[in-house]
Design a protein around this motif. Sequence first.
Motif, PDB file in Angstrom:
ATOM      1  N   GLU A  86      20.192  -2.904  -6.896  1.00 19.43           N
ATOM      2  CA  GLU A  86      20.349  -1.674  -7.660  1.00 19.43           C
ATOM      3  C   GLU A  86      19.005  -1.173  -8.168  1.00 19.43           C
ATOM      4  O   GLU A  86      18.720   0.017  -8.147  1.00 19.43           O
ATOM      5  CB  GLU A  86      21.301  -1.906  -8.837  1.00 19.43           C
ATOM      6  N   SER A  87      18.152  -2.085  -8.644  1.00 15.31           N
ATOM      7  CA  SER A  87      16.827  -1.683  -9.119  1.00 15.31           C
ATOM      8  C   SER A  87      15.987  -1.120  -7.992  1.00 15.31           C
ATOM      9  O   SER A  87      15.274  -0.135  -8.150  1.00 15.31           O
ATOM     10  CB  SER A  87      16.113  -2.890  -9.770  1.00 15.31           C
ATOM     11  N   ALA A  88      16.058  -1.739  -6.822  1.00 10.42           N
ATOM     12  CA  ALA A  88      15.292  -1.253  -5.678  1.00 10.42           C
ATOM     13  C   ALA A  88      15.779   0.125  -5.266  1.00 10.42           C
ATOM     14  O   ALA A  88      14.976   0.996  -4.893  1.00 10.42           O
ATOM     15  CB  ALA A  88      15.424  -2.222  -4.512  1.00 10.42           C
ATOM     16  N   ALA A  89      17.081   0.363  -5.364  1.00 12.23           N
ATOM     17  CA  ALA A  89      17.617   1.677  -4.994  1.00 12.23           C
ATOM     18  C   ALA A  89      17.131   2.743  -5.956  1.00 12.23           C
ATOM     19  O   ALA A  89      16.793   3.871  -5.554  1.00 12.23           O
ATOM     20  CB  ALA A  89      19.154   1.625  -4.988  1.00 12.23           C
ATOM     21  N   VAL A  90      17.035   2.408  -7.245  1.00 14.66           N
ATOM     22  CA  VAL A  90      16.545   3.377  -8.234  1.00 14.66           C
ATOM     23  C   VAL A  90      15.074   3.671  -8.009  1.00 14.66           C
ATOM     24  O   VAL A  90      14.612   4.810  -8.081  1.00 14.66           O
ATOM     25  CB  VAL A  90      16.784   2.838  -9.653  1.00 14.66           C
ATOM     26  N   LEU A  91      14.287   2.618  -7.720  1.00  9.21           N
ATOM     27  CA  LEU A  91      12.841   2.798  -7.557  1.00  9.21           C
ATOM     28  C   LEU A  91      12.497   3.609  -6.320  1.00  9.21           C
ATOM     29  O   LEU A  91      11.527   4.365  -6.308  1.00  9.21           O
ATOM     30  CB  LEU A  91      12.156   1.425  -7.483  1.00  9.21           C
ATOM     31  N   THR A  92      13.280   3.457  -5.270  1.00  9.48           N
ATOM     32  CA  THR A  92      12.948   4.133  -4.021  1.00  9.48           C
ATOM     33  C   THR A  92      13.692   5.434  -3.846  1.00  9.48           C
ATOM     34  O   THR A  92      13.548   6.096  -2.824  1.00  9.48           O
ATOM     35  CB  THR A  92      13.280   3.224  -2.829  1.00  9.48           C
ATOM     36  N   ARG A  93      14.480   5.839  -4.854  1.00  5.71           N
ATOM     37  CA  ARG A  93      15.215   7.085  -4.758  1.00  5.71           C
ATOM     38  C   ARG A  93      14.240   8.271  -4.796  1.00  5.71           C
ATOM     39  O   ARG A  93      13.330   8.287  -5.618  1.00  5.71           O
ATOM     40  CB  ARG A  93      16.206   7.187  -5.917  1.00  5.71           C
ATOM     41  N   PRO A  94      14.385   9.275  -3.942  1.00  8.43           N
ATOM     42  CA  PRO A  94      13.495  10.439  -3.964  1.00  8.43           C
ATOM     43  C   PRO A  94      13.560  11.136  -5.306  1.00  8.43           C
ATOM     44  O   PRO A  94      14.634  11.313  -5.885  1.00  8.43           O
ATOM     45  CB  PRO A  94      14.055  11.337  -2.847  1.00  8.43           C
ATOM     46  N   ARG A  95      12.405  11.537  -5.804  1.00  7.57           N
ATOM     47  CA  ARG A  95      12.323  12.189  -7.119  1.00  7.57           C
ATOM     48  C   ARG A  95      12.133  13.680  -6.951  1.00  7.57           C
ATOM     49  O   ARG A  95      11.514  14.115  -6.028  1.00  7.57           O
ATOM     50  CB  ARG A  95      11.180  11.606  -7.934  1.00  7.57           C
TER      51      ARG A  95
ATOM     52  N   PRO B 196       6.372  -7.844  -1.177  1.00 10.57           N
ATOM     53  CA  PRO B 196       7.681  -7.256  -0.889  1.00 10.57           C
ATOM     54  C   PRO B 196       8.437  -6.942  -2.175  1.00 10.57           C
ATOM     55  O   PRO B 196       8.403  -7.716  -3.142  1.00 10.57           O
ATOM     56  CB  PRO B 196       8.380  -8.357  -0.088  1.00 10.57           C
ATOM     57  N   LEU B 197       9.110  -5.820  -2.177  1.00 13.16           N
ATOM     58  CA  LEU B 197       9.860  -5.402  -3.364  1.00 13.16           C
ATOM     59  C   LEU B 197      10.952  -6.403  -3.714  1.00 13.16           C
ATOM     60  O   LEU B 197      11.312  -6.557  -4.887  1.00 13.16           O
ATOM     61  CB  LEU B 197      10.466  -4.019  -3.124  1.00 13.16           C
ATOM     62  N   SER B 198      11.462  -7.115  -2.722  1.00 11.75           N
ATOM     63  CA  SER B 198      12.515  -8.097  -2.972  1.00 11.75           C
ATOM     64  C   SER B 198      12.022  -9.285  -3.791  1.00 11.75           C
ATOM     65  O   SER B 198      12.825 -10.011  -4.379  1.00 11.75           O
ATOM     66  CB  SER B 198      13.086  -8.601  -1.639  1.00 11.75           C
ATOM     67  N   ARG B 199      10.705  -9.495  -3.850  1.00 10.24           N
ATOM     68  CA  ARG B 199      10.149 -10.611  -4.611  1.00 10.24           C
ATOM     69  C   ARG B 199       9.718 -10.205  -6.013  1.00 10.24           C
ATOM     70  O   ARG B 199       9.135 -11.012  -6.742  1.00 10.24           O
ATOM     71  CB  ARG B 199       8.947 -11.194  -3.856  1.00 10.24           C
ATOM     72  N   VAL B 200      10.014  -8.977  -6.384  1.00  6.58           N
ATOM     73  CA  VAL B 200       9.691  -8.482  -7.724  1.00  6.58           C
ATOM     74  C   VAL B 200      10.926  -8.618  -8.610  1.00  6.58           C
ATOM     75  O   VAL B 200      12.020  -8.203  -8.219  1.00  6.58           O
ATOM     76  CB  VAL B 200       9.230  -7.018  -7.677  1.00  6.58           C
ATOM     77  N   THR B 201      10.760  -9.209  -9.774  1.00  5.62           N
ATOM     78  CA  THR B 201      11.854  -9.357 -10.731  1.00  5.62           C
ATOM     79  C   THR B 201      11.758  -8.262 -11.782  1.00  5.62           C
ATOM     80  O   THR B 201      10.779  -8.199 -12.535  1.00  5.62           O
ATOM     81  CB  THR B 201      11.809 -10.735 -11.412  1.00  5.62           C
TER      82      THR B 201
ATOM     83  N   GLY C 192       8.541  -1.585   8.223  1.00  7.63           N
ATOM     84  CA  GLY C 192       9.419  -0.717   7.438  1.00  7.63           C
ATOM     85  C   GLY C 192       9.912  -1.355   6.162  1.00  7.63           C
ATOM     86  O   GLY C 192      10.746  -0.775   5.450  1.00  7.63           O
ATOM     87  N   GLU C 193       9.407  -2.556   5.846  1.00  7.18           N
ATOM     88  CA  GLU C 193       9.836  -3.244   4.623  1.00  7.18           C
ATOM     89  C   GLU C 193       9.278  -2.535   3.393  1.00  7.18           C
ATOM     90  O   GLU C 193       8.143  -2.054   3.396  1.00  7.18           O
ATOM     91  CB  GLU C 193       9.357  -4.698   4.650  1.00  7.18           C
TER      92      GLU C 193
ATOM     93  N   THR D  51       5.889   2.200  -5.329  1.00  2.89           N
ATOM     94  CA  THR D  51       6.466   1.529  -4.173  1.00  2.89           C
ATOM     95  C   THR D  51       5.966   2.212  -2.907  1.00  2.89           C
ATOM     96  O   THR D  51       5.687   3.407  -2.904  1.00  2.89           O
ATOM     97  CB  THR D  51       8.008   1.572  -4.217  1.00  2.89           C
ATOM     98  N   LEU D  52       5.872   1.445  -1.829  1.00  2.00           N
ATOM     99  CA  LEU D  52       5.425   1.963  -0.544  1.00  2.00           C
ATOM    100  C   LEU D  52       6.126   1.196   0.566  1.00  2.00           C
ATOM    101  O   LEU D  52       6.923   0.286   0.295  1.00  2.00           O
ATOM    102  CB  LEU D  52       3.909   1.888  -0.399  1.00  2.00           C
ATOM    103  N   VAL D  53       5.854   1.562   1.802  1.00  3.39           N
ATOM    104  CA  VAL D  53       6.559   1.003   2.950  1.00  3.39           C
ATOM    105  C   VAL D  53       5.556   0.399   3.923  1.00  3.39           C
ATOM    106  O   VAL D  53       4.489   0.984   4.186  1.00  3.39           O
ATOM    107  CB  VAL D  53       7.408   2.087   3.656  1.00  3.39           C
ATOM    108  N   ASP D  54       5.883  -0.779   4.446  1.00  2.00           N
ATOM    109  CA  ASP D  54       5.079  -1.417   5.478  1.00  2.00           C
ATOM    110  C   ASP D  54       5.192  -0.590   6.758  1.00  2.00           C
ATOM    111  O   ASP D  54       6.292  -0.408   7.305  1.00  2.00           O
ATOM    112  CB  ASP D  54       5.576  -2.844   5.718  1.00  2.00           C
TER     113      ASP D  54
END
Length: 229
Positions: free
Chosen positions: A220-229, A180-185, A157-158, A150-153
Amino acid sequence: MNPVITRGLRSLQRNILAGIITAGPLFVTWLVFSFVLESLAKAGLPLVQLLAAIFPEDWLARPWMQSVLAVLLTLVVLYVLGRVTSLVIGRQAFGLFESMLERLPFVAKVYTSVRQLLDSMMAKKDTNQRVVLVDFSIAGQKSIGFLTRTLVDSHTGEELAAVLLPNAINLTSAFLQLLPLSRVTMTDLTMEQAMSMLMTGGAVAPESLQFSQPERLRDESAAVLTRPR
């Protein structure tokens, strides 16, 4: 046309189709194993030819024996390499080797890209790399893809997603989509299930598939993917 000839042609067509369905998976499996064995034989053949030059035995000079030995030697080398890199000292040495490759301009790009692709293919489900669905080639038609990162525009900032879309049957070529991450299922498919579906053209697939995703689960999925590791 004569009814007898018509029935005969229909029967011939059905039998040929049944034969294709029966032999198709076997043929694809044979192609995959042939490619793997041929690649292993090519990798180990120089060493076998060197041994044949040092030990001029008749059985060692036979082409089929050299191919068998080349495959076995390559498998042994891969096993030893994997065994060594699984140790602490081996991982440190391999890390040093990778850092040296990263300093080479062209080699670094190729090696890093291939390494990231393989890591995404072998990634577990709890990592950022997972099986997803995206609209392709038109809206409403979804294709299986592998979310690699994942990355940021930088302008809006999207949150964006980099998704690799392999071609069915022929997995050696693929499309890379940034969307956009929102268009990923997000799906509940494992990497093994996704690869089986792609290699068989969908013939081998689970009984159910998470095709659509509610807004809550997507957030919820987007929050998990973008959570700092």
